[in-house]
Design a protein around this motif. Structure first.
Motif, PDB file in Angstrom:
ATOM      1  N   VAL A   9      51.175  57.005  16.928  1.00  0.00           N
ATOM      2  CA  VAL A   9      51.954  58.208  16.643  1.00  0.00           C
ATOM      3  C   VAL A   9      51.138  59.200  15.817  1.00  0.00           C
ATOM      4  O   VAL A   9      50.613  58.858  14.757  1.00  0.00           O
ATOM      5  N   GLY A  10      51.094  60.437  16.295  1.00  0.00           N
ATOM      6  CA  GLY A  10      50.512  61.525  15.510  1.00  0.00           C
ATOM      7  C   GLY A  10      51.592  62.142  14.635  1.00  0.00           C
ATOM      8  O   GLY A  10      52.630  62.588  15.135  1.00  0.00           O
ATOM      9  N   LEU A  11      51.357  62.167  13.325  1.00  0.00           N
ATOM     10  CA  LEU A  11      52.353  62.647  12.367  1.00  0.00           C
ATOM     11  C   LEU A  11      52.286  64.144  12.118  1.00  0.00           C
ATOM     12  O   LEU A  11      53.091  64.675  11.351  1.00  0.00           O
ATOM     13  N   GLY A  12      51.327  64.837  12.727  1.00  0.00           N
ATOM     14  CA  GLY A  12      51.155  66.248  12.429  1.00  0.00           C
ATOM     15  C   GLY A  12      50.326  66.436  11.165  1.00  0.00           C
ATOM     16  O   GLY A  12      49.935  65.472  10.505  1.00  0.00           O
ATOM     17  N   PRO A  13      50.074  67.680  10.778  1.00  0.00           N
ATOM     18  CA  PRO A  13      49.182  67.949   9.651  1.00  0.00           C
ATOM     19  C   PRO A  13      49.796  67.752   8.277  1.00  0.00           C
ATOM     20  O   PRO A  13      49.096  67.865   7.274  1.00  0.00           O
ATOM     21  N   GLN A  17      58.314  69.504   9.226  1.00  0.00           N
ATOM     22  CA  GLN A  17      58.846  70.250  10.363  1.00  0.00           C
ATOM     23  C   GLN A  17      57.900  70.204  11.569  1.00  0.00           C
ATOM     24  O   GLN A  17      58.309  70.551  12.676  1.00  0.00           O
ATOM     25  N   GLN A  18      56.655  69.784  11.353  1.00  0.00           N
ATOM     26  CA  GLN A  18      55.698  69.692  12.452  1.00  0.00           C
ATOM     27  C   GLN A  18      55.563  68.277  12.998  1.00  0.00           C
ATOM     28  O   GLN A  18      54.674  67.994  13.798  1.00  0.00           O
ATOM     29  N   LEU A  19      56.458  67.385  12.570  1.00  0.00           N
ATOM     30  CA  LEU A  19      56.582  66.075  13.196  1.00  0.00           C
ATOM     31  C   LEU A  19      57.509  66.227  14.395  1.00  0.00           C
ATOM     32  O   LEU A  19      58.644  66.687  14.253  1.00  0.00           O
ATOM     33  N   THR A  20      57.049  65.869  15.576  1.00  0.00           N
ATOM     34  CA  THR A  20      57.816  66.139  16.784  1.00  0.00           C
ATOM     35  C   THR A  20      59.028  65.215  16.899  1.00  0.00           C
ATOM     36  O   THR A  20      59.032  64.089  16.368  1.00  0.00           O
ATOM     37  N   PRO A  21      60.074  65.653  17.600  1.00  0.00           N
ATOM     38  CA  PRO A  21      61.230  64.774  17.842  1.00  0.00           C
ATOM     39  C   PRO A  21      60.841  63.475  18.537  1.00  0.00           C
ATOM     40  O   PRO A  21      61.406  62.413  18.243  1.00  0.00           O
ATOM     41  N   GLN A  22      59.893  63.526  19.451  1.00  0.00           N
ATOM     42  CA  GLN A  22      59.448  62.314  20.134  1.00  0.00           C
ATOM     43  C   GLN A  22      58.824  61.330  19.141  1.00  0.00           C
ATOM     44  O   GLN A  22      59.044  60.119  19.219  1.00  0.00           O
ATOM     45  N   ALA A  23      58.026  61.866  18.187  1.00  0.00           N
ATOM     46  CA  ALA A  23      57.426  61.008  17.180  1.00  0.00           C
ATOM     47  C   ALA A  23      58.487  60.393  16.273  1.00  0.00           C
ATOM     48  O   ALA A  23      58.438  59.201  15.940  1.00  0.00           O
ATOM     49  N   ILE A 109      51.991  49.779  25.468  1.00  0.00           N
ATOM     50  CA  ILE A 109      51.295  50.639  24.505  1.00  0.00           C
ATOM     51  C   ILE A 109      51.497  52.091  24.933  1.00  0.00           C
ATOM     52  O   ILE A 109      51.226  52.459  26.075  1.00  0.00           O
ATOM     53  N   ARG A 110      51.977  52.916  24.014  1.00  0.00           N
ATOM     54  CA  ARG A 110      52.178  54.333  24.315  1.00  0.00           C
ATOM     55  C   ARG A 110      51.575  55.182  23.204  1.00  0.00           C
ATOM     56  O   ARG A 110      51.611  54.807  22.035  1.00  0.00           O
ATOM     57  N   VAL A 111      51.038  56.330  23.578  1.00  0.00           N
ATOM     58  CA  VAL A 111      50.498  57.300  22.625  1.00  0.00           C
ATOM     59  C   VAL A 111      51.475  58.466  22.534  1.00  0.00           C
ATOM     60  O   VAL A 111      51.834  59.066  23.545  1.00  0.00           O
ATOM     61  N   ILE A 112      51.898  58.780  21.311  1.00  0.00           N
ATOM     62  CA  ILE A 112      52.847  59.875  21.076  1.00  0.00           C
ATOM     63  C   ILE A 112      52.063  61.054  20.497  1.00  0.00           C
ATOM     64  O   ILE A 112      51.476  60.941  19.414  1.00  0.00           O
ATOM     65  N   PRO A 113      52.021  62.195  21.177  1.00  0.00           N
ATOM     66  CA  PRO A 113      51.195  63.310  20.687  1.00  0.00           C
ATOM     67  C   PRO A 113      51.749  63.912  19.407  1.00  0.00           C
ATOM     68  O   PRO A 113      52.945  63.830  19.112  1.00  0.00           O
ATOM     69  N   GLY A 114      50.851  64.533  18.665  1.00  0.00           N
ATOM     70  CA  GLY A 114      51.233  65.217  17.436  1.00  0.00           C
ATOM     71  C   GLY A 114      50.570  66.581  17.361  1.00  0.00           C
ATOM     72  O   GLY A 114      49.694  66.910  18.162  1.00  0.00           O
ATOM     73  N   VAL A 115      50.977  67.371  16.380  1.00  0.00           N
ATOM     74  CA  VAL A 115      50.371  68.684  16.152  1.00  0.00           C
ATOM     75  C   VAL A 115      49.045  68.461  15.436  1.00  0.00           C
ATOM     76  O   VAL A 115      49.016  68.007  14.293  1.00  0.00           O
ATOM     77  N   SER A 116      47.960  68.776  16.116  1.00  0.00           N
ATOM     78  CA  SER A 116      46.643  68.583  15.519  1.00  0.00           C
ATOM     79  C   SER A 116      46.374  69.642  14.458  1.00  0.00           C
ATOM     80  O   SER A 116      46.897  70.765  14.512  1.00  0.00           O
ATOM     81  N   ALA A 117      45.530  69.304  13.489  1.00  0.00           N
ATOM     82  CA  ALA A 117      45.204  70.241  12.407  1.00  0.00           C
ATOM     83  C   ALA A 117      44.615  71.541  12.946  1.00  0.00           C
ATOM     84  O   ALA A 117      44.875  72.620  12.400  1.00  0.00           O
ATOM     85  N   VAL A 118      43.843  71.462  14.013  1.00  0.00           N
ATOM     86  CA  VAL A 118      43.231  72.679  14.546  1.00  0.00           C
ATOM     87  C   VAL A 118      44.298  73.619  15.091  1.00  0.00           C
ATOM     88  O   VAL A 118      44.174  74.850  14.965  1.00  0.00           O
ATOM     89  N   LEU A 119      45.361  73.084  15.662  1.00  0.00           N
ATOM     90  CA  LEU A 119      46.435  73.931  16.191  1.00  0.00           C
ATOM     91  C   LEU A 119      47.252  74.537  15.058  1.00  0.00           C
ATOM     92  O   LEU A 119      47.647  75.704  15.121  1.00  0.00           O
TER      93      LEU A 119
END
Length: 255
Positions: A9-13, A17-23, A109-119
């Motif tokens: 899981v990507g937690l965002g930066p 508020q930048q943690l996605t609902p899917q995460a 095994i699943r990968v959950i996308p997150g808001v990357s720091a660059v975005l």
């Protein structure tokens, strides 16, 4: 099958508020949280959830531990800041699977996308990623420093906007300054450079400069350094307001 599962899981930066609902949904089903201490502590979870904290450089052993727990029937969430697939734990988990027992390949095994720091940084600055860009880690823990320099040189010569992850730390204090010196050999000098620190968090800070004047001491491990290209523009605004950065979508043929 074990009946267990593993989500990465990507937690965002850092801004909740930048943690996605899917995460959030994936984390809510976890029996165990695995990761580097600051990221594991960021997750809101009940006392029944077991937190497994490890050091920042223990990615493979962390991944193996998570896989073993999933095989035993646990529902494991491996967490990373930003997006887990961008210099995060996703590649470490699949590397462990590749070199581990065959039965690990049967796991859910699943990968959950997150808001990357660059975005997050780009959105804060305006639209500096409006054209072609690349993302490069300055960490030379897993790749030789000459490889880093060569990639920087080629990216600059190609006219790409360059986002730098892992720019500077106590253990690696000199790499960012060396990278700036190397890039100055391939750039004009006026290309904008943004130091975007802790974007979305209470202590966020933004500093703008040029590649000619950029100072490595303005960055730490919480900073995303974004280096513009000749198509990157600085839009000044009325006094007291921060300028915007954007990169033109149009590229002239320089052949």
């Amino acid at each position: 099958m074990s009946g267990g599962s593993l989500v990465i899981v990507g937690l965002g930066p850092g801004n909740p508020q930048q943690l996605t609902p899917q995460a959030r949904q994936a984390l809510a089903h976890a029996t165990d949280l695995v990761g580097y201490a600051p990221y594991v502590r960021r997750v809101e979870a009940g006392p029944e959830v077991v937190r497994h904290i490890s050091d920042n450089r223990e990615e493979i052993s962390r991944a193996r531990h998570a896989l073993e727990m999933a095989m035993s029937g646990r529902h494991v969430a491996v967490v990373s800041g930003g997006d887990a697939g961008v210099f995060g734990m996703a590649s470490a988990v699949f590397e462990a699977v590749e070199n581990g027992p065959e039965v690990w390949r049967m796991l859910d095994i699943r990968v959950i996308p997150g808001v990357s720091a660059v975005l997050a940084a780009a959105a804060r600055l305006g639209a500096p990623l409006g054209g072609d860009f690349c993302v490069i880690s300055l960490s030379d823990n897993l790749k030789p420093w000459p490889v880093v320099l060569e990639r920087l040189r080629l990216a600059a010569q190609a006219g790409l906007v360059i986002a730098l992850y892992n720019p500077r730390s106590h253990a690696r204090p000199w790499q960012l300054g060396a990278a700036f010196d190397h890039l100055r050999l391939s750039m004009g000098g006026n290309e904008p450079v943004a130091f975007a620190r802790a974007i979305g968090r209470p202590d966020e800070a933004v500093r703008l400069s040029t590649i000619a004047q950029a100072n490595a001491e303005w960055a730490d491990m919480s900073t995303l350094v974004l280096i513009g290209c000749p198509a990157t523009r600085v839009l000044t605004r009325p006094e007291g307001q921060e300028p915007w950065l954007y990169t033109s979508r149009k590229v002239e043929d320089a052949r």
